[in-house]
Every structure is written in C-alpha cells, then in structure tokens.
Scaffold this motif. Structure first.
Motif, PDB file in Angstrom:
ATOM      1  N   ASN A  89      22.830  49.201 -26.450  1.00 50.41           N
ATOM      2  CA  ASN A  89      23.087  48.150 -27.444  1.00 50.41           C
ATOM      3  C   ASN A  89      23.277  46.821 -26.733  1.00 50.41           C
ATOM      4  O   ASN A  89      24.301  46.171 -26.858  1.00 50.41           O
ATOM      5  CB  ASN A  89      24.301  48.501 -28.300  1.00 50.41           C
ATOM      6  CG  ASN A  89      24.004  49.643 -29.248  1.00 50.41           C
ATOM      7  OD1 ASN A  89      22.858  49.899 -29.588  1.00 50.41           O
ATOM      8  ND2 ASN A  89      25.028  50.333 -29.662  1.00 50.41           N
ATOM      9  N   ASP A  90      22.268  46.423 -25.960  1.00 48.89           N
ATOM     10  CA  ASP A  90      22.302  45.159 -25.228  1.00 48.89           C
ATOM     11  C   ASP A  90      22.480  43.998 -26.205  1.00 48.89           C
ATOM     12  O   ASP A  90      21.737  43.867 -27.177  1.00 48.89           O
ATOM     13  CB  ASP A  90      20.988  44.981 -24.458  1.00 48.89           C
ATOM     14  CG  ASP A  90      20.868  43.621 -23.827  1.00 48.89           C
ATOM     15  OD1 ASP A  90      21.619  43.338 -22.883  1.00 48.89           O
ATOM     16  OD2 ASP A  90      20.023  42.817 -24.290  1.00 48.89           O
ATOM     17  N   VAL A  91      23.501  43.183 -25.964  1.00 50.52           N
ATOM     18  CA  VAL A  91      23.794  42.026 -26.808  1.00 50.52           C
ATOM     19  C   VAL A  91      23.887  40.802 -25.897  1.00 50.52           C
ATOM     20  O   VAL A  91      24.851  40.657 -25.153  1.00 50.52           O
ATOM     21  CB  VAL A  91      25.127  42.228 -27.582  1.00 50.52           C
ATOM     22  CG1 VAL A  91      25.476  41.003 -28.384  1.00 50.52           C
ATOM     23  CG2 VAL A  91      25.035  43.443 -28.487  1.00 50.52           C
ATOM     24  N   ARG A  97      14.258  41.970 -31.904  1.00 45.23           N
ATOM     25  CA  ARG A  97      15.637  42.407 -32.126  1.00 45.23           C
ATOM     26  C   ARG A  97      15.928  42.456 -33.615  1.00 45.23           C
ATOM     27  O   ARG A  97      15.295  41.766 -34.416  1.00 45.23           O
ATOM     28  CB  ARG A  97      16.623  41.429 -31.467  1.00 45.23           C
ATOM     29  CG  ARG A  97      16.583  41.475 -29.967  1.00 45.23           C
ATOM     30  CD  ARG A  97      17.610  40.526 -29.339  1.00 45.23           C
ATOM     31  NE  ARG A  97      17.701  40.776 -27.921  1.00 45.23           N
ATOM     32  CZ  ARG A  97      18.511  41.676 -27.363  1.00 45.23           C
ATOM     33  NH1 ARG A  97      19.325  42.373 -28.109  1.00 45.23           N
ATOM     34  NH2 ARG A  97      18.523  41.865 -26.068  1.00 45.23           N
ATOM     35  N   GLU A 152      15.085  46.244 -30.282  1.00 45.46           N
ATOM     36  CA  GLU A 152      14.201  47.217 -30.907  1.00 45.46           C
ATOM     37  C   GLU A 152      13.191  47.720 -29.879  1.00 45.46           C
ATOM     38  O   GLU A 152      12.921  47.052 -28.886  1.00 45.46           O
ATOM     39  CB  GLU A 152      13.430  46.588 -32.066  1.00 45.46           C
ATOM     40  CG  GLU A 152      14.276  46.196 -33.233  1.00 45.46           C
ATOM     41  CD  GLU A 152      13.450  45.601 -34.349  1.00 45.46           C
ATOM     42  OE1 GLU A 152      13.513  46.125 -35.459  1.00 45.46           O
ATOM     43  OE2 GLU A 152      12.751  44.602 -34.111  1.00 45.46           O
ATOM     44  N   GLN A 171      20.765  46.434 -40.209  1.00 43.22           N
ATOM     45  CA  GLN A 171      21.329  47.132 -39.053  1.00 43.22           C
ATOM     46  C   GLN A 171      20.335  48.109 -38.428  1.00 43.22           C
ATOM     47  O   GLN A 171      20.417  48.423 -37.254  1.00 43.22           O
ATOM     48  CB  GLN A 171      22.578  47.911 -39.472  1.00 43.22           C
ATOM     49  CG  GLN A 171      23.639  47.054 -40.122  1.00 43.22           C
ATOM     50  CD  GLN A 171      24.347  46.171 -39.127  1.00 43.22           C
ATOM     51  OE1 GLN A 171      25.039  46.647 -38.251  1.00 43.22           O
ATOM     52  NE2 GLN A 171      24.148  44.878 -39.252  1.00 43.22           N
ATOM     53  N   ARG A 172      19.419  48.624 -39.230  1.00 43.44           N
ATOM     54  CA  ARG A 172      18.431  49.591 -38.753  1.00 43.44           C
ATOM     55  C   ARG A 172      17.180  49.431 -39.610  1.00 43.44           C
ATOM     56  O   ARG A 172      17.271  49.210 -40.814  1.00 43.44           O
ATOM     57  CB  ARG A 172      18.995  51.010 -38.876  1.00 43.44           C
ATOM     58  CG  ARG A 172      18.228  52.051 -38.114  1.00 43.44           C
ATOM     59  CD  ARG A 172      18.919  53.409 -38.135  1.00 43.44           C
ATOM     60  NE  ARG A 172      20.222  53.327 -37.484  1.00 43.44           N
ATOM     61  CZ  ARG A 172      21.371  53.683 -38.048  1.00 43.44           C
ATOM     62  NH1 ARG A 172      21.396  54.139 -39.274  1.00 43.44           N
ATOM     63  NH2 ARG A 172      22.505  53.591 -37.401  1.00 43.44           N
ATOM     64  N   PHE A 189      20.786  44.001 -32.110  1.00 43.66           N
ATOM     65  CA  PHE A 189      20.471  44.990 -31.083  1.00 43.66           C
ATOM     66  C   PHE A 189      18.963  44.987 -30.808  1.00 43.66           C
ATOM     67  O   PHE A 189      18.167  44.622 -31.668  1.00 43.66           O
ATOM     68  CB  PHE A 189      20.923  46.380 -31.512  1.00 43.66           C
ATOM     69  CG  PHE A 189      22.410  46.520 -31.639  1.00 43.66           C
ATOM     70  CD1 PHE A 189      23.277  45.811 -30.819  1.00 43.66           C
ATOM     71  CD2 PHE A 189      22.963  47.359 -32.587  1.00 43.66           C
ATOM     72  CE1 PHE A 189      24.643  45.939 -30.930  1.00 43.66           C
ATOM     73  CE2 PHE A 189      24.338  47.508 -32.708  1.00 43.66           C
ATOM     74  CZ  PHE A 189      25.173  46.788 -31.877  1.00 43.66           C
TER      75      PHE A 189
END
Length: 194
Positions: free
Chosen positions: A65-67, A126, A97, A164-165, A95
């Motif tokens: 979950n690279d932010v 993202r 993709e 979110q998804r 996050f």
C-alpha cells in the motif's frame, strides 16, 4: 535437509521517505497533533514463480500500500459549559494499481494456459486520493458521585466517496468500482461513570 533457504535480491523491498510530526499538548483549553509522510516503497510485485517470462519489464514497482504522501491532523478544544469538541482529518494519495490483461489461446499463441499479463509498472495508475474528516461533540455532566457524558460523533462529515477498489483488468469492466469509501455516519452515545 529437504528445505533450502535463500534471500534473493529480487525479493528486496526498498523504502525511502521522511516523516514530519507536530504536537501541541493540552494547554489553554486546546491541543493539536499532526503529521505528514512523504516517501515511496518499491519492490518485486510479481508473486509466484520469478522464472515465469510473462511481463519481465514490470516485475518491480510500487509495493504494498505504497502512499507517496499522507497528512493527518487531530485536535481537541474545551468549550464553555463543560462542552468539548474534537476533530480528526486525514488526506492521502490513492493506493497503487496493477493493470493487467488476460491473454488466452484465442488472442495469442501461448505455451501455457490462459495468462494474466502486466501491462505497466505497478503504481503508474492509482486509486483516487482519500480525504476524511471526523468530528465529535460531548458535554460532561456531574451529578454527585456520577458523571454523564452524552456525545455525538460524525464520521466522514463531508460525505466523501472515493473509490477504494476497482477492476484493474483491461476490458469492458475496466475501472468499474467494487468498493467505495463509507458514507457519512452519525452516532449518538452516552458514557456513565459512577
């Protein structure tokens, strides 16, 4: 021994970043805490067999979950007549993709069965950024040996609805949301101490 353990460099994860935090302790009827984070996490995103020749150009990318950036701020204010109010806000980038395309024997000559091929580095696209504001208002009431504290809490006060998804497989359903940020929620509560 039947097991051989090794640490392959392809499985390394690298993080580079900086954290900034502020803290104003409770005085003069208010306090404030906050922080910001800037950074990136990169690693091998292909799971399973590293010898698989599919998508060799995109094995590494934004990991987990690279932010790249995130902000958070919360505070409390004491108000007249034993009221107090608090709020927390957070804002962070979406996050990463991993866009893919499904290839089978009808679309290309394959030596394997149907394959999911990565089309770009993870993190090139993202999910949308996420913002949320939560707030609370309460009042302390003392009755001899008992303390009552009615409260009202607001979650996602601004009623944001970030995705979110969503579907990341290229095709007719690409980018179709499957989960969104929960809507505004108002909660009433009461604490009793005796």
């Amino acid at each position: 021994f039947s097991n051989v353990w090794s640490n392959e460099p392809e499985l390394d994860v690298d993080y580079q970043g900086v954290d900034i935090s502020v803290n104003k302790r409770m005085s003069n009827g208010w306090s404030l805490m906050g922080g910001a984070n800037f950074g990136k996490t990169r690693g091998t995103v292909i799971t399973g067999d590293l010898n698989n020749p599919n998508s060799p150009d995109f094995r590494r990318g934004a990991f987990g979950n690279d932010v790249p950036w995130a902000y958070r701020l919360s505070g409390v204010v004491e108000l007249p007549f034993q009221f107090s109010s608090s709020a927390t806000t957070s804002d962070y980038s979406g996050f990463p993709e991993l866009p893919t395309v499904v290839v089978n024997s009808r679309t290309a000559v394959l030596t394997q069965a149907t394959q999911s091929v990565i089309v770009s580095e993870r993190g090139t696209t993202r999910f949308p950024n996420v913002f949320q504001l939560d707030a609370s208002l309460r009042r302390r009431i003392r009755l001899q040996n008992t303390t009552l504290e009615p409260r009202i809490d607001f979650y996602n006060l601004t009623n944001e609805s970030s995705v979110q998804r969503r579907v990341t497989v290229l095709g007719p359903a690409y980018a179709r949301p499957s989960d969104v940020q929960r809507g505004r929620l108002i909660k009433f509560g009461m604490s009793v101490e005796f």
